[in-house]
Design a protein around this motif. Structure first.
Motif, PDB file in Angstrom:
ATOM      1  N   SER A 509     116.718  65.363  21.605  1.00 55.49           N
ATOM      2  CA  SER A 509     117.600  64.145  21.227  1.00 55.49           C
ATOM      3  C   SER A 509     117.991  63.139  22.389  1.00 55.49           C
ATOM      4  CB  SER A 509     118.831  64.512  20.183  1.00 55.49           C
ATOM      5  OG  SER A 509     118.522  65.297  19.222  1.00 55.49           O
ATOM      6  N   SER A 510     118.424  63.635  23.355  1.00 55.06           N
ATOM      7  CA  SER A 510     118.816  63.009  24.448  1.00 55.06           C
ATOM      8  C   SER A 510     117.771  62.481  25.192  1.00 55.06           C
ATOM      9  CB  SER A 510     119.710  63.956  25.389  1.00 55.06           C
ATOM     10  OG  SER A 510     120.139  63.216  26.501  1.00 55.06           O
ATOM     11  N   PHE A 511     116.516  63.421  25.534  1.00 55.00           N
ATOM     12  CA  PHE A 511     115.478  62.975  26.147  1.00 55.00           C
ATOM     13  C   PHE A 511     114.810  61.889  25.434  1.00 55.00           C
ATOM     14  CE2 PHE A 511     110.928  63.336  27.158  1.00 55.00           C
ATOM     15  CZ  PHE A 511     110.977  63.082  28.360  1.00 55.00           C
ATOM     16  N   PHE A 512     114.721  62.136  23.966  1.00 54.35           N
ATOM     17  CA  PHE A 512     114.097  60.990  23.262  1.00 54.35           C
ATOM     18  C   PHE A 512     114.723  59.796  23.329  1.00 54.35           C
ATOM     19  CE2 PHE A 512     113.703  58.859  19.149  1.00 54.35           C
ATOM     20  CZ  PHE A 512     112.477  58.730  19.164  1.00 54.35           C
ATOM     21  N   ALA A 513     115.993  59.715  23.237  1.00 53.45           N
ATOM     22  CA  ALA A 513     116.759  58.426  23.349  1.00 53.45           C
ATOM     23  C   ALA A 513     116.564  57.709  24.690  1.00 53.45           C
ATOM     24  CB  ALA A 513     118.317  58.757  23.168  1.00 53.45           C
ATOM     25  N   HIS A 514     116.682  58.446  25.865  1.00 51.82           N
ATOM     26  CA  HIS A 514     116.374  57.630  27.056  1.00 51.82           C
ATOM     27  C   HIS A 514     114.854  57.396  27.395  1.00 51.82           C
ATOM     28  CE1 HIS A 514     120.653  59.422  27.516  1.00 51.82           C
ATOM     29  NE2 HIS A 514     120.562  58.535  28.736  1.00 51.82           N
ATOM     30  N   PHE A 515     114.102  58.283  27.186  1.00 48.31           N
ATOM     31  CA  PHE A 515     112.761  58.302  27.412  1.00 48.31           C
ATOM     32  C   PHE A 515     112.347  56.993  26.630  1.00 48.31           C
ATOM     33  CE2 PHE A 515     108.114  59.516  26.258  1.00 48.31           C
ATOM     34  CZ  PHE A 515     107.607  59.351  27.578  1.00 48.31           C
ATOM     35  N   MET A 516     112.603  56.823  25.205  1.00 50.22           N
ATOM     36  CA  MET A 516     112.059  55.782  24.536  1.00 50.22           C
ATOM     37  C   MET A 516     113.130  54.592  24.449  1.00 50.22           C
ATOM     38  SD  MET A 516     109.405  56.186  23.095  1.00 50.22           S
ATOM     39  CE  MET A 516     107.875  57.441  22.961  1.00 50.22           C
ATOM     40  N   THR A 539     118.103  71.624  33.050  1.00 44.96           N
ATOM     41  CA  THR A 539     119.289  71.291  33.378  1.00 44.96           C
ATOM     42  C   THR A 539     119.263  69.777  33.478  1.00 44.96           C
ATOM     43  OG1 THR A 539     119.731  73.455  34.668  1.00 44.96           O
ATOM     44  CG2 THR A 539     121.018  71.665  35.294  1.00 44.96           C
ATOM     45  N   ASN A 540     118.350  69.252  34.189  1.00 47.89           N
ATOM     46  CA  ASN A 540     118.340  67.723  34.231  1.00 47.89           C
ATOM     47  C   ASN A 540     117.489  66.931  33.324  1.00 47.89           C
ATOM     48  OD1 ASN A 540     119.841  68.113  36.596  1.00 47.89           O
ATOM     49  ND2 ASN A 540     118.149  68.579  37.823  1.00 47.89           N
ATOM     50  N   ASP A 541     117.371  67.478  32.027  1.00 50.14           N
ATOM     51  CA  ASP A 541     116.465  66.987  30.860  1.00 50.14           C
ATOM     52  C   ASP A 541     117.118  65.595  30.708  1.00 50.14           C
ATOM     53  OD1 ASP A 541     114.671  68.783  31.004  1.00 50.14           O
ATOM     54  OD2 ASP A 541     115.055  69.804  29.384  1.00 50.14           O
ATOM     55  N   ASP A 542     118.157  65.590  30.851  1.00 55.41           N
ATOM     56  CA  ASP A 542     118.975  64.092  30.315  1.00 55.41           C
ATOM     57  C   ASP A 542     118.547  62.841  31.352  1.00 55.41           C
ATOM     58  OD1 ASP A 542     119.748  65.126  28.047  1.00 55.41           O
ATOM     59  OD2 ASP A 542     121.755  65.329  28.659  1.00 55.41           O
ATOM     60  N   ASP A 543     118.379  63.500  32.521  1.00 59.55           N
ATOM     61  CA  ASP A 543     118.085  62.481  33.715  1.00 59.55           C
ATOM     62  C   ASP A 543     116.525  62.170  33.773  1.00 59.55           C
ATOM     63  OD1 ASP A 543     118.245  60.779  35.827  1.00 59.55           O
ATOM     64  OD2 ASP A 543     118.954  62.454  37.301  1.00 59.55           O
ATOM     65  N   LEU A 544     116.242  60.947  33.671  1.00 61.56           N
ATOM     66  CA  LEU A 544     114.992  60.612  33.620  1.00 61.56           C
ATOM     67  C   LEU A 544     114.577  60.063  35.012  1.00 61.56           C
ATOM     68  CD1 LEU A 544     114.333  58.969  30.108  1.00 61.56           C
ATOM     69  CD2 LEU A 544     113.719  61.375  30.839  1.00 61.56           C
ATOM     70  N   GLY A 545     115.452  59.862  35.781  1.00 59.44           N
ATOM     71  CA  GLY A 545     115.117  59.202  37.010  1.00 59.44           C
ATOM     72  C   GLY A 545     114.677  57.836  36.940  1.00 59.44           C
ATOM     73  N   ILE A 546     115.239  56.939  36.084  1.00 55.95           N
ATOM     74  CA  ILE A 546     114.821  55.563  35.913  1.00 55.95           C
ATOM     75  C   ILE A 546     116.212  54.682  35.758  1.00 55.95           C
ATOM     76  CG2 ILE A 546     112.836  56.032  34.999  1.00 55.95           C
ATOM     77  CD1 ILE A 546     113.642  55.833  32.289  1.00 55.95           C
TER      78      ILE A 546
END
Length: 869
Positions: A509-516, A539-546
C-alpha cells in the motif's frame, strides 16, 4: 559747566598712588558727598588691561594721615541696576544693584553726589563702560535718559583740575574718548529703549502737576528738534554727493539694460536651436535603446521557443529501456519547463497571444500528448509482463512441503526505475495516471492473491492438529471429554499468516501510494508493524528515492481527495485476498472453536498497530477478520447454549447438572487462550453461558417444586466450588459467583425453614398467632383470647416438645434424605440448628412477655440438646 572734582589732577594722582602695583588704569576719579552701606568715603573707576578688558569700581577713603587707602572693590560685570532715589529732592542720591550681592543680607550701596552734574558725569561714565566693555547696559530706574543725553550734549569734557573738599575725595578715572557721548549712541540699543520707557513711566507716575510736566516735555522736544536740524544741516554736502553718484549709476544701468536686451534676443534664438537639436538627439537615442532591448527580448523569446532536436527525437520515438531512462527524464524535465515557461505567470501577457507563441505552445502540447501516450502504453505492458513472468515461475510460490515467503524486492527495484518517469507524467498530464494505476492494481492483484492462496493452502496442509469435539456442554458424558489435544498450531498458523502478509500488504500500500504519486501523509515507518518480521530486502520499500515535484501544491483539501482516490485504488489492488484469510479462520474454527479467542487477540493487536491512512484497506481487512472470528466464536457460544437448554427437556433431573462442572473446564481453557484485546470477547461469552445456565437451572427446578430447593442449592454450591479459583482472578466470573452464592443462601433458607416447620408446626404457629395479636392488643390481654390461654399453651408444649430429641433426629433424617451431595450435609445441618435456635429463642421471649408465670425448656437447654446430636 561747573568745576568738578573729576577734573582734579591731584585727586587723580592720589588715586593712582593708591592702586599702584596693579595692572589697572584709572578712567575717572570723583569725590562723593556722602556714602551709605559698604561704600567708604571715596571711590574710583578703573579698567584692568589684559587679554580681556575688565571694569572695576574702587572705593577709597582717607586715612588719619590724609592718604587714600583702598576700602572696597566692585566688579561692574555684576552691575544689574542703577536707581536714582526719589526721596532725595536734589536727585543726587542713587544706588547701584549688584547681582552677586542678592543672596547676602546687605543693603545695596548708595551714594549722594555733590551736585547733579557730578551725578550725571559718574553715571554716564559707568553706563558707557558697561556698554563698551561688557556689551550690555544695567537697568536704569528713576532717571530721565533723554535729559541725561541732553546734558551730555551740552557739557564737553573738562580739563583736569584739582579741588579739595572736606567731605572727602572720590576717585574715578575716565579717558577723554570715553566722555564723548552722543544722543545717538545712547539711543541705539533695544535695551536702552526699554529703560527709557521705564524711566518715562516712573516720571509719569511721579508727576504732581500736568503743567510742569507739559513744560518739561516741550523743552525736551525743542532740544530733540534742534539736534535733528543740526544733524541734517551737517549732512547736506554728503547728500549732494550721493545724488550725483546715483545719477551717474542710473545712466550706466540704462546702457546695461539696452545691451542685455540685445543679448537676450540672441540667446533666445540659440536656446531654440539647442532645444530642437536635443529633441532630435533624444529621439534617436530612445529609438536605439528600444531597438537594442527589443532584439534582446526577441532573442530570449526565440531561445524559449526553440525545441532541441535531441529532446524532440526522444519524446516522439525514443526507447523506454532502462539505459535510456536518463535521457527520457531529461526530456520530460525540459518539456515541463518549456510548457510552464509559456504560461502567463511566467511569460509576459503581451507575448501570450503572439502567433509564434501560440504555434509553439500547440507544438509542445502535441509533443506532450505523444510522449504521454507512448509512456502510458509502455508502462501498462511493462507491469503486466513483470507479473506474468513471476506467476509463470512456480518456484516463486509456496509448494507442497515448503512455505515460501513472498519476496517483491526485485519487482519493486524494477518499478523504481520508472518512478521518476511517473512523477513527470503526473506533472504533464494527471489524467494518464488513472489508467496506469488501474493497470498496476489489476496486475499486482493477481500476484498477491496467488501468493496468499498458495501460502494459505500449504499452511493448512502442513499444520498438524487433531480436531476437538464440537459438543462441549451437553448433558451426556461423551468419551472425548476426558482430555483435549493441543491445538495451538492452529492459532500459530493464523498468526504466521498475519505476520507474513499484513506487513507485506502495508508495504505494498505504501509503495503503491508513493510510486503512483499520491499526495498523502507518510505511512507506518519501516519495522513499526507489531510482530512484523520484515525482511531486509523490504526495509526501505517506502523510500522511492525521488522528490515530490508538486510539493508546493499539497493542500489539505487536495490531500483528502487524493486519499479517497488512493483507498479506492487499494481496494482494487488487494480485493479478493481476504478470502484466503477467511479460509484459515474457518479451518481453525473447525479444529478448535476456542482458538477463535487467540485469533481474535492476535487480530486486535495488528489492528491497533495500523494507523496510517494509506493502509486503509489493511485496516478494513483486519476489521473484517475480527468480525469473522467474532461471528464464528458467537456461533460456538450459541451452539453450547443450545446444548445447555436441551437439559430442560429431561423429565426428571436430580443432583448436579453435568454442564456446571463442564463449564468450569471450558472457562479454564478459555482463560488460557486469551491474548491482548480478546478479554471482552470471552467476558461476553461468560455472560451468555452463565445466564443461560442459571435460567435453565431455575426452569428445571420448577418441574418438581417439592425438591426444587434441594436441587437449586446443590447446583449453586457446585457452581461455586468449580469456579472458586477462576472467580478470584476474573471479575466477570466473580460477579456470577456472588450471584450463585446469594441464590444458594436463599434456597438453603427456604429448605431449612420447610424442614423445621414440618417437625414443629404447632409450636411456631402458636408463636405466630401471638405475634399477630401483639400489633393490636397488650401482652396481658393475649392469654384471654380464644385458643391462646395458658391451658392451650401447656397442651401445645406437651405435644410439640415431649420427645423433642426424636423430633430433632427426624429433622436431620429429612435433611439427609433427598440430598445427593453428602459434602453439603454438615453445613446444612449447622444452618438448620442455628435457624431452629433463633426461632425457639424468639418463641421463648414471647412466652416470657405473655405468660410470665409459665415455664418452658430454656434456650440453653435446647442449645445443649442440639449440640449433643
Amino acid at each position: 559747566m561747573a568745576k568738578s572734582s573729576a577734573d582734579d589732577e591731584e585727586l587723580r594722582r592720589a588715586c593712582e598712588a593708591a592702586i599702584e602695583g596693579t595692572k589697572q588704569k584709572i578712567v575717572m576719579s570723583i569725590r562723593v558727598a556722602k556714602g551709605r552701606g559698604m561704600w567708604g568715603k571715596s571711590g574710583k573707576l578703573a579698567k584692568a588691561k589684559g587679554q580681556r578688558t575688565k571694569a572695576f569700581l574702587r572705593v577709597l577713603k582717607y586715612s588719619t594721615g590724609g592718604v587714600l587707602e583702598p576700602a572696597k572693590l566692585y566688579k561692574l560685570k555684576h552691575l544689574s541696576k542703577v536707581e536714582v532715589i526719589t526721596n532725595d529732592p536734589s536727585g543726587c542720591t542713587f544706588t547701584l544693584g549688584f547681582d552677586n550681592l542678592r543672596g547676602k543680607s546687605v543693603a545695596p550701596p548708595q551714594w549722594t553726589m555733590r551736585n547733579i552734574d557730578d551725578r550725571n558725569r559718574l553715571l554716564l561714565c559707568i553706563l558707557n563702560i558697561c556698554k563698551d566693555v561688557l556689551g550690555r547696559l544695567p537697568k536704569v530706574v528713576g532717571i530721565d535718559v533723554v535729559e541725561m543725553a541732553l546734558w551730555a550734549k551740552e557739557n564737553t569734557p573738562t580739563v583736569t583740575t584739582q579741588r579739595n573738599q572736606q567731605d572727602g575725595p572720590v576717585a574715578a578715572t575716565v579717558t577723554e574718548s570715553d566722555l564723548k557721548v552722543t544722543v545717538e549712541r545712547e539711543l541705539v540699543s533695544q535695551a536702552e529703549e526699554e529703560d527709557m520707557e521705564a524711566l518715562l513711566g516712573t516720571y509719569v507716575m511721579g508727576i504732581g502737576e500736568a503743567e510742569a510736566f507739559s513744560e518739561r516735555l516741550k523743552r525736551e522736544l525743542l532740544a530733540l528738534e534742534a539736534a535733528n536740524v543740526h544733524a541734517i544741516l551737517e549732512s547736506e554736502p554728503m547728500v549732494d554727493e550721493v545724488l550725483q553718484g546715483l545719477e551717474a549709476a542710473t545712466n550706466c544701468v540704462d546702457d546695461m539694460d539696452e545691451w542685455l536686451g540685445i543679448f537676450n534676443v540672441k540667446l533666445r534664438h540659440m536656446r531654440e536651436d539647442i532645444e530642437s537639436i536635443e529633441t532630435r538627439n533624444n529621439k534617436l537615442e530612445m529609438q536605439s535603446v528600444n531597438n537594442k532591448s527589443l532584439i534582446e527580448e526577441l532573442d530570449r523569446l526565440l531561445e524559449r521557443l526553440r525545441v532541441p532536436s535531441e529532446y524532440a527525437a526522444c519524446l516522439t520515438g525514443g526507447s523506454f529501456d532502462e539505459a535510456r531512462m536518463l535521457q527520457n527524464v531529461e526530456a520530460c524535465e525540459w518539456l515541463t519547463g518549456a510548457l510552464r515557461g509559456l504560461e502567463v505567470p511566467n511569460l509576459d501577457p503581451i507575448y501570450a497571444n503572439m502567433r509564434a507563441v501560440r504555434e509553439k505552445r500547440a507544438e509542445l502540447e502535441k509533443l506532450k500528448t505523444t510522449f504521454v501516450r507512448r509512456a502510458s502504453e509502455f508502462l501498462r505492458n511493462y507491469f503486466a509482463s513483470l507479473v506474468d513472468f513471476m506467476i509463470s515461475d512456480k518456484s516463486y510460490f509456496s509448494q507442497r512441503g515448503q512455505l515460501k515467503r513472498p519476496d517483491h524486492a526485485d519487482l519493486r527495484y524494477k518499478c523504481r526505475t520508472y518512478a521518476r518517469l511517473l512523477q513527470h507524467l503526473k506533472s504533464l498530464d494527471k489524467k494518464c495516471l488513472g489508467t496506469l494505476r488501474k493497470a498496476y492494481c489489476s496486475s499486482l492483484n493477481l500476484l498477491l492473491r496467488r501468493e496468499a492462496r498458495e501460502f494459505a493452502n500449504e499452511l493448512r496442509a502442513s499444520t498438524k492438529a487433531s480436531r476437538n469435539p464440537s459438543v462441549w456442554l451437553e448433558g451426556s458424558s461423551g468419551s472425548g471429554h476426558s482430555g483435549h489435544s493441543d491445538t495451538s498450531p492452529v492459532s500459530d498458523a493464523y498468526a504466521k499468516m498475519l505476520t507474513i502478509f499484513i506487513p507485506l500488504l502495508v508495504d505494498e500500500s505504501s509503495f503503491f501510494a508513493h510510486f503512483m504519486c499520491f499526495e498523502v501523509p507518510t505511512l507506518v515507518p519501516p519495522g513499526n508493524v507489531p510482530n512484523g518480521n520484515r525482511s531486509d530486502d523490504d526495509t526501505n520499500d517506502d523510500d522511492l528515492g525521488i522528490m515530490d515535484i508538486d510539493e508546493n501544491d499539497s493542500k489539505a483539501d487536495k490531500n483528502s481527495a487524493d486519499l479517497a482516490t488512493l483507498n479506492e485504488a487499494l481496494q482494487e489492488l488487494l480485493n479478493g485476498i481476504q478470502e484466503d484469510f477467511y479460509a484459515v479462520v474457518d479451518w481453525a474454527y473447525k479444529i478448535d472453536p476456542l482458538r477463535c479467542i487467540s485469533m481474535h487477540g492476535i487480530t486486535e493487536r495488528y489492528l491497533s498497530g495500523q494507523k496510517a491512512d494509506a493502509a486503509g484497506f489493511v485496516r478494513l481487512l483486519l476489521g473484517d477478520l475480527e468480525s469473522r472470528i467474532s461471528m464464528q466464536f458467537g456461533r460456538f457460544v450459541d451452539e453450547a447454549c443450545h446444548q445447555i437448554e436441551r437439559n430442560e427437556r429431561n423429565v426428571r433431573q436430580m443432583g448436579v447438572l453435568s454442564y456446571i462442572p463442564r463449564f468450569a473446564t471450558l472457562a479454564t481453557r478459555m482463560e488460557q487462550y486469551i491474548q491482548g484485546q480478546s478479554r471482552d470477547l470471552v467476558d461476553q461469552a461468560y455472560t451468555k453461558f452463565v445466564s443461560i445456565m442459571f435460567v435453565t437451572l431455575e426452569k428445571i427446578a420448577q418441574t418438581d417444586p417439592k425438591y426444587a430447593d434441594i436441587f437449586l442449592l446443590e447446583n449453586y454450591a457446585a457452581f461455586q466450588n468449580s469456579l472458586y479459583d477462576l472467580a478470584n482472578v476474573v471479575p466477570t466470573l466473580a460477579k456470577f459467583y456472588h450471584q450463585a452464592s446469594e441464590a444458594y443462601e436463599q434456597a438453603c433458607t427456604r429448605h431449612i425453614s420447610m424442614i423445621i416447620y414440618y417437625q414443629f408446626e404447632r409450636l411456631f404457629q402458636f408463636a405466630r398467632k401471638i405475634e399477630d395479636l401483639m400489633y393490636t392488643i397488650t401482652p396481658e390481654e393475649i392469654p384471654f383470647q380464644l385458643g391462646l390461654s395458658k391451658m392451650d399453651l401447656r397442651k401445645m408444649l406437651k405435644s410439640s416438645l415431649s420427645g423433642v430429641d426424636k423430633s430433632i433426629a427426624a429433622m436431620y433424617k429429612k435433611l439427609q434424605k433427598n440430598l445427593t451431595s453428602e459434602e453439603l450435609l454438615p453445613s446444612l445441618w449447622d444452618k438448620c440448628k442455628k435457624e431452629f435456635l433463633d426461632k425457639y429463642d424468639s418463641f421463648a421471649q414471647l412466652v416470657a412477655k405473655v405468660y410470665p408465670n409459665e415455664t418452658i425448656p430454656s434456650v440453653a437447654e435446647m442449645r445443649d440438646l442440639l449440640a449433643s446430636m
